[in-house]
Design a protein around this motif. Structure first.
Motif, PDB file in Angstrom:
ATOM      1  N   ARG A 172       8.995  -0.669 -33.997  1.00 40.74           N
ATOM      2  CA  ARG A 172      10.396  -0.544 -33.548  1.00 40.74           C
ATOM      3  C   ARG A 172      10.470  -0.415 -32.025  1.00 40.74           C
ATOM      4  NH1 ARG A 172      12.149   2.959 -37.281  1.00 40.74           N
ATOM      5  NH2 ARG A 172      12.702   1.069 -38.429  1.00 40.74           N
ATOM      6  N   ARG A 173       9.595   0.370 -31.460  1.00 40.04           N
ATOM      7  CA  ARG A 173       9.601   0.560 -30.010  1.00 40.04           C
ATOM      8  C   ARG A 173       9.388  -0.770 -29.277  1.00 40.04           C
ATOM      9  NH1 ARG A 173      11.448   3.174 -25.621  1.00 40.04           N
ATOM     10  NH2 ARG A 173      10.100   2.720 -23.852  1.00 40.04           N
ATOM     11  N   GLN A 174       8.367  -1.516 -29.696  1.00 41.05           N
ATOM     12  CA  GLN A 174       8.055  -2.770 -29.024  1.00 41.05           C
ATOM     13  C   GLN A 174       9.188  -3.785 -29.208  1.00 41.05           C
ATOM     14  OE1 GLN A 174       5.461  -3.059 -27.059  1.00 41.05           O
ATOM     15  NE2 GLN A 174       6.015  -5.154 -26.447  1.00 41.05           N
ATOM     16  N   HIS A 175       9.731  -3.826 -30.400  1.00 40.87           N
ATOM     17  CA  HIS A 175      10.854  -4.714 -30.721  1.00 40.87           C
ATOM     18  C   HIS A 175      12.067  -4.387 -29.860  1.00 40.87           C
ATOM     19  CE1 HIS A 175      14.038  -5.957 -33.924  1.00 40.87           C
ATOM     20  NE2 HIS A 175      13.730  -7.004 -33.194  1.00 40.87           N
ATOM     21  N   LEU A 176      12.325  -3.103 -29.690  1.00 48.55           N
ATOM     22  CA  LEU A 176      13.478  -2.657 -28.908  1.00 48.55           C
ATOM     23  C   LEU A 176      13.360  -3.081 -27.448  1.00 48.55           C
ATOM     24  CD1 LEU A 176      16.082  -0.731 -28.925  1.00 48.55           C
ATOM     25  CD2 LEU A 176      14.508   1.020 -28.068  1.00 48.55           C
ATOM     26  N   VAL A 177      12.218  -2.777 -26.844  1.00 47.75           N
ATOM     27  CA  VAL A 177      12.089  -3.033 -25.401  1.00 47.75           C
ATOM     28  C   VAL A 177      11.890  -4.509 -25.084  1.00 47.75           C
ATOM     29  CG1 VAL A 177      11.239  -0.713 -24.917  1.00 47.75           C
ATOM     30  CG2 VAL A 177       9.590  -2.545 -25.360  1.00 47.75           C
ATOM     31  N   GLU A 178      11.312  -5.251 -26.017  1.00 49.53           N
ATOM     32  CA  GLU A 178      11.009  -6.652 -25.752  1.00 49.53           C
ATOM     33  C   GLU A 178      12.136  -7.603 -26.139  1.00 49.53           C
ATOM     34  OE1 GLU A 178       7.539  -9.931 -26.870  1.00 49.53           O
ATOM     35  OE2 GLU A 178       7.107  -7.790 -27.091  1.00 49.53           O
ATOM     36  N   LYS A 179      12.926  -7.221 -27.142  1.00 47.73           N
ATOM     37  CA  LYS A 179      13.945  -8.164 -27.630  1.00 47.73           C
ATOM     38  C   LYS A 179      15.359  -7.601 -27.646  1.00 47.73           C
ATOM     39  CE  LYS A 179      14.737 -11.586 -31.268  1.00 47.73           C
ATOM     40  NZ  LYS A 179      14.157 -12.222 -32.478  1.00 47.73           N
ATOM     41  N   ILE A 180      15.543  -6.424 -28.232  1.00 45.79           N
ATOM     42  CA  ILE A 180      16.904  -5.906 -28.435  1.00 45.79           C
ATOM     43  C   ILE A 180      17.570  -5.526 -27.114  1.00 45.79           C
ATOM     44  CG2 ILE A 180      18.285  -4.071 -29.483  1.00 45.79           C
ATOM     45  CD1 ILE A 180      16.282  -4.058 -31.813  1.00 45.79           C
ATOM     46  N   LEU A 181      16.917  -4.673 -26.327  1.00 48.43           N
ATOM     47  CA  LEU A 181      17.536  -4.215 -25.080  1.00 48.43           C
ATOM     48  C   LEU A 181      17.796  -5.347 -24.082  1.00 48.43           C
ATOM     49  CD1 LEU A 181      15.850  -0.745 -24.438  1.00 48.43           C
ATOM     50  CD2 LEU A 181      18.146  -1.228 -25.323  1.00 48.43           C
ATOM     51  N   PRO A 182      16.854  -6.267 -23.886  1.00 51.83           N
ATOM     52  CA  PRO A 182      17.163  -7.388 -22.987  1.00 51.83           C
ATOM     53  C   PRO A 182      18.379  -8.193 -23.435  1.00 51.83           C
ATOM     54  CG  PRO A 182      14.798  -7.247 -23.329  1.00 51.83           C
ATOM     55  CD  PRO A 182      15.429  -6.288 -24.289  1.00 51.83           C
ATOM     56  N   ALA A 183      18.546  -8.358 -24.738  1.00 51.74           N
ATOM     57  CA  ALA A 183      19.716  -9.083 -25.249  1.00 51.74           C
ATOM     58  C   ALA A 183      20.996  -8.300 -24.987  1.00 51.74           C
ATOM     59  CB  ALA A 183      19.557  -9.352 -26.744  1.00 51.74           C
ATOM     60  N   LEU A 184      20.948  -6.993 -25.177  1.00 49.35           N
ATOM     61  CA  LEU A 184      22.130  -6.163 -24.943  1.00 49.35           C
ATOM     62  C   LEU A 184      22.484  -6.111 -23.459  1.00 49.35           C
ATOM     63  CD1 LEU A 184      21.401  -3.169 -27.362  1.00 49.35           C
ATOM     64  CD2 LEU A 184      23.033  -5.036 -27.707  1.00 49.35           C
ATOM     65  N   GLU A 185      21.475  -6.150 -22.610  1.00 52.36           N
ATOM     66  CA  GLU A 185      21.717  -6.121 -21.161  1.00 52.36           C
ATOM     67  C   GLU A 185      22.431  -7.381 -20.681  1.00 52.36           C
ATOM     68  OE1 GLU A 185      17.871  -5.524 -19.519  1.00 52.36           O
ATOM     69  OE2 GLU A 185      17.694  -3.499 -20.319  1.00 52.36           O
ATOM     70  N   THR A 186      22.295  -8.471 -21.438  1.00 51.09           N
ATOM     71  CA  THR A 186      22.942  -9.737 -21.053  1.00 51.09           C
ATOM     72  C   THR A 186      24.185 -10.001 -21.910  1.00 51.09           C
ATOM     73  OG1 THR A 186      21.336 -10.889 -22.474  1.00 51.09           O
ATOM     74  CG2 THR A 186      20.854 -10.782 -20.130  1.00 51.09           C
ATOM     75  N   ASN A 187      24.798  -8.899 -22.392  1.00 48.33           N
ATOM     76  CA  ASN A 187      26.099  -8.960 -23.057  1.00 48.33           C
ATOM     77  C   ASN A 187      26.099  -9.759 -24.358  1.00 48.33           C
ATOM     78  OD1 ASN A 187      28.832  -8.126 -23.068  1.00 48.33           O
ATOM     79  ND2 ASN A 187      29.495 -10.128 -22.335  1.00 48.33           N
TER      80      ASN A 187
END
Length: 221
Positions: free
Chosen positions: A77-92
């Motif tokens: 979950r940690r790796q998934h969050l920082v590598e995929k989820i958060l970058p997507a959320l940062e770009t709206n």
């Protein structure tokens, strides 16, 4: 990290129909959204987490300790969050994820008997407060969910959790219902015993009511 996008998770016991609902839901919303959509799953979603998924769900890994299992889920979950989820959320973007932290609380915390708070703590460490904005919980009785799985998958397709007892899956559902009561602002219940069309429509309406600004306004009326 700033979060400009929207993070939605789809939860539920095995056999609730999450994957199908997500697929149909995205088809229904695709022409109405102002934002790009990223769909993903847990455990998995990126190469490292997919490898951890293979270890966790491999039906031959019968000796896996409950706490090892819980820690592997949190690591994926940690790796998934920082590598995929958060970058997507940062770009709206809108992120729709099949399972997240609530699954660990239900499966490892409650059904495995490790303890809800213990599992929540290791996952809070992993996600650093990045909870979903909305969680749609697809509710179905454990016996119904297992029946769907056994009808829809061959023996070779069943993973380690699919093969758990009915009692295990009943504990999972009970834990989800407890989470629903304690976090009703975030988690919304959807009756998954209905037809797929009705389940998808209910999910669609909940998303549109919660995040109307993501949708293109109709010119009618």
């Amino acid at each position: 990290m700033s979060r400009n996008g929207v993070f939605i998770t789809i939860e539920g016991p095995d056999g609730a129909g999450k994957s199908t609902v997500i697929e149909e839901l995205l088809k229904k919303m695709s022409h109405e959204l102002k934002v790009d959509v990223v769909t993903t799953r847990e455990p998995g979603g990126i190469p490292i987490s997919e490898k951890i998924r293979e270890v966790i769900l491999n039906p031959t890994h019968t000796m896996m300790d409950e706490r090892t299992e819980a820690l592997l889920y949190a690591a994926a979950r940690r790796q998934h969050l920082v590598e995929k989820i958060l970058p997507a959320l940062e770009t709206n973007r809108l992120v729709v994820c099949d399972r997240f932290i609530d699954s660990s609380i239900a499966y490892q915390g409650a059904a495995r008997g490790i303890g809800v708070e213990a599992v929540r703590q290791i996952n809070d460490f992993a996600i650093e407060g990045n909870y979903p904005d909305l969680t749609l919980y697809l509710d179905v009785e454990a016996s119904v969910g297992l029946s769907r799985i056994n009808k829809g998958r061959s023996e070779a397709e069943l993973d380690r959790l699919d093969k758990e007892s009915l009692d295990f899956h009943e504990r999972v559902r009970s834990a989800y219902l407890t989470l629903l009561e304690s976090e009703s602002n975030r988690i919304k219940k959807v009756d998954a015993s209905q037809s797929i069309e009705n389940v998808v429509n209910t999910c669609y309406n909940l998303i549109k009511e919660t995040f109307p600004s993501m949708f293109i306004k109709s010119s009618k009326g």
